[in-house]
Motif scaffolding. Sequence first.
Motif, PDB file in Angstrom:
ATOM      1  N   THR A 173      46.229 -21.160  30.081  1.00  0.00           N
ATOM      2  CA  THR A 173      45.645 -20.961  31.242  1.00  0.00           C
ATOM      3  C   THR A 173      44.591 -20.340  31.634  1.00  0.00           C
ATOM      4  O   THR A 173      43.974 -19.463  30.640  1.00  0.00           O
ATOM      5  N   GLN A 174      43.956 -20.202  32.623  1.00  0.00           N
ATOM      6  CA  GLN A 174      42.570 -19.491  32.942  1.00  0.00           C
ATOM      7  C   GLN A 174      42.906 -18.524  34.152  1.00  0.00           C
ATOM      8  O   GLN A 174      43.647 -19.169  35.051  1.00  0.00           O
ATOM      9  N   ASP A 194      40.034 -13.145  39.106  1.00  0.00           N
ATOM     10  CA  ASP A 194      41.272 -14.079  38.947  1.00  0.00           C
ATOM     11  C   ASP A 194      40.977 -14.889  40.352  1.00  0.00           C
ATOM     12  O   ASP A 194      40.221 -14.912  41.250  1.00  0.00           O
ATOM     13  N   ALA A 195      42.243 -15.840  40.311  1.00  0.00           N
ATOM     14  CA  ALA A 195      42.031 -16.857  41.366  1.00  0.00           C
ATOM     15  C   ALA A 195      42.365 -16.205  42.767  1.00  0.00           C
ATOM     16  O   ALA A 195      41.718 -16.888  43.813  1.00  0.00           O
ATOM     17  N   ASP A 201      40.895 -17.893  36.325  1.00  0.00           N
ATOM     18  CA  ASP A 201      40.193 -18.565  37.654  1.00  0.00           C
ATOM     19  C   ASP A 201      39.219 -19.905  36.963  1.00  0.00           C
ATOM     20  O   ASP A 201      39.012 -19.838  35.934  1.00  0.00           O
ATOM     21  N   ALA A 202      38.990 -20.771  38.061  1.00  0.00           N
ATOM     22  CA  ALA A 202      38.338 -22.091  37.339  1.00  0.00           C
ATOM     23  C   ALA A 202      37.027 -21.599  36.717  1.00  0.00           C
ATOM     24  O   ALA A 202      36.496 -22.505  35.929  1.00  0.00           O
ATOM     25  N   THR A 254      44.710 -25.436  37.167  1.00  0.00           N
ATOM     26  CA  THR A 254      46.094 -24.628  37.465  1.00  0.00           C
ATOM     27  C   THR A 254      45.945 -23.141  37.222  1.00  0.00           C
ATOM     28  O   THR A 254      45.667 -22.871  35.990  1.00  0.00           O
ATOM     29  N   PRO A 255      45.711 -22.434  38.127  1.00  0.00           N
ATOM     30  CA  PRO A 255      45.500 -20.977  37.906  1.00  0.00           C
ATOM     31  C   PRO A 255      46.582 -20.489  37.112  1.00  0.00           C
ATOM     32  O   PRO A 255      47.792 -20.700  37.417  1.00  0.00           O
ATOM     33  N   SER A 256      46.538 -19.273  36.436  1.00  0.00           N
ATOM     34  CA  SER A 256      47.580 -18.692  35.689  1.00  0.00           C
ATOM     35  C   SER A 256      48.182 -17.816  36.594  1.00  0.00           C
ATOM     36  O   SER A 256      47.694 -17.020  37.475  1.00  0.00           O
ATOM     37  N   ASN A 295      39.244 -27.472  31.772  1.00  0.00           N
ATOM     38  CA  ASN A 295      40.164 -27.935  32.004  1.00  0.00           C
ATOM     39  C   ASN A 295      41.200 -28.494  31.066  1.00  0.00           C
ATOM     40  O   ASN A 295      42.189 -28.573  30.937  1.00  0.00           O
ATOM     41  N   SER A 339      36.473 -18.713  35.298  1.00  0.00           N
ATOM     42  CA  SER A 339      36.344 -17.547  34.230  1.00  0.00           C
ATOM     43  C   SER A 339      35.937 -18.076  32.874  1.00  0.00           C
ATOM     44  O   SER A 339      35.539 -17.061  32.072  1.00  0.00           O
TER      45      SER A 339
END
Length: 387
Positions: free
Chosen positions: A294-295, A373-374, A297-298, A261-263, A285, A300
């Motif tokens: 949170t991250q 970022d995402a 991006d997946a 789940t992206p921040s 994850n 990062s």
Amino acid sequence: MNEATLEFIRIHADEDVRQLAFLGKKNPEVDMAYALDQIAGRQKARVKIPSWASIDGIVYPPHISMEQCSSEQTARYKARIAGNGEKIVDLTAGFGVDMAFMSAGFKQAVHVEMQPQLCAISSENYKHLGLNHVQVVCNDGVGYLHQMEHADLIFIDPARRDQHGARTYGIADCTPNVLEIIDEMLQKADRVMIKLSPMLDWQKTVADVGNVSQVHIVSVGNECKELLLEVKKGKDEKVKVFCVNDDQVFSYEIGETHPFTPSPLQSFTFLYEPNASVMKAGCFNLISHRFGITQPDANSHLFLSDKLVEGFPGRGFVIERVSTMNKRELKEALAGIDKANIAVRNFPLSVADLRKRLKLKDGGDVYIFATTDAKKGHLLMVCRKIS
């Protein structure tokens, strides 16, 4: 060993062995090769095996064996995994550091090593360490396996160099090939512990070996040192993974998955960077889910939070400023900063290229994390370590 050699070792214990090597002609009665091995070995042991360095009489092997042997810290961790029992057998014991620490929990221990010099050294050292229950066998490990009696635990550390001395990383390329003897080891012992290179694809290795119950990714000072597999007959249905860095351990079961789940692009106060063992495990994850963070991006592999996180397996930082790569934003974000520690995660520039772009020297107490970022935006987060 003659008295002149022992006296030379005592007098020059703290000196540079590279310089001492030139004293051979002036000291013909000294076994210089042996003396230099002992001086260099004890100096190395002060850092690598500190509890041994303080014991008179410990004999150290040539340089290559000192480089390849386990550190005291990783050996003590293996002793925790090994636990207690009646009998342990190390089929590739080498200098004997791992066996010395693991054997303490067993009534009987067998140290198998094919190099006579290392066997002689280990036999002498076990006496000084008070490990009189350790039997040293000078033999090929696989040959000993064929004729050995049952043990609680077999430990094996296959050589990770080929016949030309080049490093190998695939489990099938090590000597001996564990895949060829794993079934026999499980017939001869209740458990098998395998030490492997941290460079291996550990998930593929688990699948190749089979019957793995535990995976230990062991780091010291945030540098991956060892991959340990525990294998046993009738293993647990779930494989448990332990990410170890010094005294910190983060564990989970393979199969415990959570979606990414992206921040949201909001203001965060803290940034967390996972340690090397977590990075190797790749359980990002799961980290997000477990700690409620949170991250960006997946890919990062950095974590953001608006509150302090207790027990995070890695380092924590306070975010002071966030900037895009816009020149005006960068100028404001970097005002007053002339040097920084830079890390890039999922970012188009290397550390060297980004440092050149930002015109910053290395070092200091400022940390800059560059990531994406995402929404594919490039971000720089200017941070300081949490005090």
